[in-house]
Enzyme design. Structure first.
Site, PDB file in Angstrom:
ATOM      1  N   ARG A 180     -19.523   2.728 -33.114  1.00 44.22           N
ATOM      2  CA  ARG A 180     -19.089   1.824 -32.051  1.00 44.22           C
ATOM      3  C   ARG A 180     -18.741   0.481 -32.662  1.00 44.22           C
ATOM      4  NH1 ARG A 180     -22.283  -1.660 -33.299  1.00 44.22           N
ATOM      5  NH2 ARG A 180     -21.543  -2.835 -31.519  1.00 44.22           N
ATOM      6  N   GLY A 181     -18.228  -0.405 -31.795  1.00 47.57           N
ATOM      7  CA  GLY A 181     -17.690  -1.663 -32.294  1.00 47.57           C
ATOM      8  C   GLY A 181     -16.188  -1.476 -32.447  1.00 47.57           C
ATOM      9  N   ALA A 182     -15.427  -2.324 -31.755  1.00 49.43           N
ATOM     10  CA  ALA A 182     -13.982  -2.096 -31.691  1.00 49.43           C
ATOM     11  C   ALA A 182     -13.342  -1.915 -33.072  1.00 49.43           C
ATOM     12  CB  ALA A 182     -13.320  -3.235 -30.905  1.00 49.43           C
ATOM     13  N   ARG A 195     -11.786   6.386 -26.044  1.00 48.32           N
ATOM     14  CA  ARG A 195     -12.333   5.293 -25.229  1.00 48.32           C
ATOM     15  C   ARG A 195     -11.169   4.378 -24.853  1.00 48.32           C
ATOM     16  NH1 ARG A 195     -17.595   2.377 -27.240  1.00 48.32           N
ATOM     17  NH2 ARG A 195     -17.674   1.829 -25.034  1.00 48.32           N
ATOM     18  N   GLN A 255     -27.653  -2.706 -27.719  1.00 52.37           N
ATOM     19  CA  GLN A 255     -27.062  -2.945 -29.036  1.00 52.37           C
ATOM     20  C   GLN A 255     -27.554  -4.255 -29.652  1.00 52.37           C
ATOM     21  OE1 GLN A 255     -25.342  -2.018 -26.327  1.00 52.37           O
ATOM     22  NE2 GLN A 255     -23.659  -0.620 -26.821  1.00 52.37           N
ATOM     23  N   ASP A 297     -13.266  -6.592 -27.591  1.00 50.98           N
ATOM     24  CA  ASP A 297     -12.717  -5.239 -27.635  1.00 50.98           C
ATOM     25  C   ASP A 297     -11.215  -5.228 -27.405  1.00 50.98           C
ATOM     26  OD1 ASP A 297     -15.719  -4.872 -26.974  1.00 50.98           O
ATOM     27  OD2 ASP A 297     -15.033  -2.925 -27.691  1.00 50.98           O
ATOM     28  N   ASN A 345     -14.809  -7.774 -23.490  1.00 51.23           N
ATOM     29  CA  ASN A 345     -15.899  -7.535 -24.438  1.00 51.23           C
ATOM     30  C   ASN A 345     -17.043  -6.907 -23.648  1.00 51.23           C
ATOM     31  OD1 ASN A 345     -17.048  -7.763 -27.115  1.00 51.23           O
ATOM     32  ND2 ASN A 345     -18.354  -9.391 -26.337  1.00 51.23           N
ATOM     33  N   LYS A 346     -18.080  -6.547 -24.347  1.00 49.98           N
ATOM     34  CA  LYS A 346     -19.241  -5.865 -23.755  1.00 49.98           C
ATOM     35  C   LYS A 346     -19.668  -6.503 -22.434  1.00 49.98           C
ATOM     36  CE  LYS A 346     -21.076  -3.075 -25.119  1.00 49.98           C
ATOM     37  NZ  LYS A 346     -20.702  -1.704 -24.725  1.00 49.98           N
TER      38      LYS A 346
END
Lengths: 357, 357
Positions: A65-67, A108, A214, A255, A265-266
């Site tokens: 994970r993580g763009a 995603r 996270q 993201d 973003n998150k």
């Protein structure tokens, strides 16, 4: 998409340290070895991937994970899968590649780096198709270049962002935008590592980042590994810490960033930006140019992934609304640190000027 | 502390339904039976308490929680413990009572209802000491009266608050301020139940409420039990829901309210109020008059309980900062619904006027 930039200098200065642990690797057989981030920090286990379906599952399960890292992993996954099917007919490659890359790009919806990396691999394939070289080799070279570039971009972002970090700063961050989210030292955490490298004492408040933690699992772990004093808080504690004057700045990853500087973003980033604004605390975003989606005028057009209710335990009978991201309007962002420069007071004009597009 | 009020009327109107399940009860032997809220919603288990140390442990472990219910439980616990030691010398009672009530009042620092209930029992003991009546009887009567009053106060709060609930409203709440937090239908959730009772269709977004999930575990559970459509969200989802125009009003409980209307409540309340303000959404607080601490001029004087880091899992080596409450300044509160009336635009003057002090 990397324009004129100074990352080569930064890279030579040694801003990209050895990653610990190995978040992503090639295996001897040409497969991709991924650190399974769903098991951290308790267990250090790896997934070995040489099929596109496996990579899609790993991305959807957030094992990777993580763009930026999703982009790197997708490119490497395409190369690994192409390598595995090398013995099959070359004539079948275009049809397979088209189906595989399309499915992968859709794994995603919010982070644009995934689509960006897949598009880049596709363009390379199209350009090299008549060359007669083995496609698996071409894919591996391009994937490696995407990875290397990401590491250099992280270093450059860190250098740019570190200029804004005061000596002795207490920094708040959200989710994980560090070594575990990129092919290098991270974006938001890259800024923190670069500040540390520049001799600044910093300490960090890491928000837990519900529902998948996270912040408390990943960000706290990698910051502690790097010797940065880190305090974990429930997401809700951000407000009173700011009111008590404990926070000097906020830095988060992204993201996807629209042309006008609106930032997806998150989930939880937007309320954090509103709080920062209410307390006059600088709110920064750190992201490589691959995170910008200039085809979208504003953040309202960014698709927001809704994830499974199963991620949020709740009493039987209750519905669960579980969006993975939110959109922070550009007006709440003081600056965006990119690998090609810092975008102050983001706007369509400011974004275009720094990105040179 | 109950002034001129209309709760008797509300009570007669049947606004206090049978509690389901029995959050608190007397046993046949004069002990207190508490629903263990740490086990909800998975398990319905009870604790039987007839010693002050047991009640202190139950309060500190949050087996019983919610500012008003803690007050009720404390009073009942004193009565149960007095009953158990009835066979001992009457002459020992004052010394025992002094030690026991002092320890009990200190079990948790933020919610003022605990101190208020203990002080009230103490005053009763002082007044009745020369009467020759058995102390355990006096304590039980007073504890029962505190409980009954709390139920009536909840009903009155609900009636007052329901006037502000639009037909078809989507309401957001935080933590649990319902049947599980009071001796009656609740404060914040009492408003929602009263609106439902008045024929209004409402639906609720319950924030998870980290780190102990009182929203997803307790609020969702009791609202679903009452047939109110409820959606659980991570605390961080509040921002984007407001930005998307999905929320009509917010109502929360309170653990202590200063003379000027500043409100201490579960951590996360303050950021919610900041978000509501940024989106021009009405932000309401619901609390009985026993929650007001007129000895404190502002919320800055309210002690904030720091709870164990163990409540917040985090990577090894990270510190954890785990305050249980935050303070929302009165300027962010549109109105406070009390059992003696609604305090619009809270200020020291407005509070004093409605409370009649």
């Amino acid at each position: 998409m990397v324009g004129s930039c100074n990352w080569r200098v930064q890279y030579q200065l040694g801003i990209v340290p050895a990653m610990k642990p190995n978040v992503i690797q090639w295996t001897d057989t040409g497969a991709v070895r991924l650190l399974d981030q769903t098991r951290l920090p308790g267990e250090t286990t790896y997934l070995e991937i040489d099929e596109i379906d496996q990579m899609i599952s790993a991305i959807q399960a957030l094992s990777v994970r993580g763009a930026p890292l999703i982009g790197v992993a997708a490119a490497m996954g395409l190369a690994a899968a192409a390598h595995k099917r090398e013995s099959e007919s070359e004539a079948d490659f275009p049809a397979w590649f088209d189906v595989a890359s399309t499915a992968l790009a859709a794994a995603r919806p919010t982070a644009v780096n995934l689509q960006w990396a897949v598009d880049r691999i596709r363009a390379k394939v199209a350009a090299e198709a008549p060359s007669g070289r083995r496609m698996s080799e071409i894919l591996r070279e391009e994937a490696q270049e995407i990875w290397d570039e990401d590491a250099r971009m992280c270093a450059a972002i860190g250098q740019n962002g570190a200029l804004k970090v005061p000596q002795g700063a207490t920094i708040m961050t959200h989710c994980n935008a560090g070594r575990l989210a990129t092919g290098g030292i991270g974006t938001a955490l890259g800024v923190i590592y670069a500040a540390q490298e520049a001799g600044k004492d910093v300490n960090v408040f890491a928000r837990e980042t519900r529902p998948l933690n996270q912040g408390s699992r990943l960000t706290a772990w990698e910051l502690i590994e790097s010797g940065i004093p880190t305090t974990v808080i429930a997401d809700s504690v951000a407000g009173s810490l700011m009111a008590d004057g404990k926070i000097d700045m906020i830095v988060v990853g992204a993201d996807r960033i629209a042309a006008n500087g609106d930032v997806a973003n998150k989930i939880g980033t937007y309320p954090l930006a509103v709080l920062a604004d209410a307390h006059s605390i600088p709110f920064y975003v750190a992201a490589p140019v691959s995170t910008f989606d200039m085809s979208l005028a504003t953040g309202a057009e960014i698709p927001i992934e809704l994830r499974s209710p199963d991620e949020m335990p709740a009493a039987v009978g209750a519905r669960v609304h579980n969006p993975a991201f939110d959109v922070t309007p550009a007006r709440l962002v003081h600056a965006i640190f990119t690998d090609v420069g810092t975008i102050e007071k983001p706007s369509t004009e400011a974004v275009k000027e720094v990105l040179g597009v």
